[in-house]
Enzyme design. Structure first.
Site, short mmCIF file in Angstrom:
data_model
loop_
_atom_site.label_atom_id
_atom_site.label_comp_id
_atom_site.label_asym_id
_atom_site.label_seq_id
_atom_site.Cartn_x
_atom_site.Cartn_y
_atom_site.Cartn_z
N TYR A 10 79.89 73.03 39.15
CA TYR A 10 78.97 71.90 39.13
C TYR A 10 79.57 70.72 38.37
CZ TYR A 10 74.72 69.17 38.46
OH TYR A 10 73.79 68.15 38.45
N SER A 66 75.72 63.31 36.89
CA SER A 66 75.17 64.19 35.86
C SER A 66 75.93 64.01 34.56
CB SER A 66 75.28 65.66 36.31
OG SER A 66 74.91 66.53 35.26
#
Length: 266
Positions: free
Chosen positions: A159, A146
């Protein structure tokens, strides 16, 4: 749909393939002639994906129920794939989830679950794939990370940490497996329009706030599958976030300002 021979008869194993980006990658791989193997926890959704892959490719596809947080289940699934389908030529680690919340109120059990899925599960699958690929001196491992692993923002502490770990692991893995002729690539994405945000975004309005940055999963899947067999080390999307991440690295103080203003929409 017309297929090409880009991946003709190559076994492509995709985790987290019951919906969203994983599903679209499965279809794109099928379109390129691959023997598609999909895995996730939701068998009902996987059956639909499997059937669609078979319609696209005109060849048998395979599905496996898999909890990526369970190492024993991962190993059993790998063994079954190799016995029933054949050697895995391409592994695409797509399984993962996110959770956007202030660190002050986040239940740390979420952090443990996220690292089991996003990081440890990916490590287990990568290691098993690498072991089998090393015997044949060929293969490609693609880990879906990501842009959050390059540029952290508020309310994504856990995250971002998991994706920073994925990027670091993948970078080292690439160097280690290069002498064995195994390609390793990272895909760093901004927001993709999928059900990922049904769980990650408690408020339900994040995608609307970052509308100009949102990626189409079909377009992303096309670019991911196009990477297979190449020496491309990273795919970073969208380009605006890639530029911002480079700026963030070169000018960290200014980068912090951008991360808490322009890109802080949670």
């Amino acid at each position: 749909m017309k297929t090409t021979n880009h991946l003709q008869d190559k076994v492509v194993f995709i985790t987290g393939a019951s919906s969203g980006l994983g599903e679209q990658i499965a279809y794109e791989a099928a379109l390129k002639g691959a023997t598609v193997v999909v895995a996730a926890r939701s068998l009902d959704k996987l059956k639909v994906v499997k059937e669609n892959c078979e319609k696209i490719s005109g060849k048998k596809a395979y599905l496996f129920s898999l909890d990526i947080a369970d190492p024993e289940e991962i190993e059993a699934t790998f063994n079954e794939i190799i016995e029933t389908v054949g050697p895995i030529d391409v592994l695409i680690n797509n399984a993962g989830f996110g959770h956007f919340e202030s660190v002050l109120t986040t239940d740390m059990s979420i952090a443990e679950d996220m690292f089991r899925v996003n990081v440890l599960g990916l490590m287990y699958t990568s290691q098993l794939a690498a072991i089998h690929m090393a015997d044949r001196k060929t293969g490609h491992i693609i880990n879906i990370a990501s842009m959050a692993g390059k540029m952290a923002t508020p309310k994504s502490t856990i995250y971002s940490a998991s994706k920073f770990a994925v990027i670091g692991y993948t970078n080292a893995l690439r160097l280690e497996l290069k002498p064995l002729s195994i390609q390793v690539s990272t895909v760093n994405l901004g927001p993709v329009k999928t059900s990922f945000f049904d769980k990650a975004d408690k408020n339900g309005d994040y995608l609307e706030k970052v509308d100009k940055l949102v990626l189409d999963p079909k377009e992303v899947a096309y670019k991911v599958v196009k990477m297979i067999g190449s020496s491309k080390r990273e795919l970073n999307l969208p380009k605006s976030m890639e530029i911002a991440s480079r700026f963030y690295t070169l000018f960290p103080t200014a980068g912090d300002y951008l991360a808490t203003t322009l890109f802080d929409k949670k």
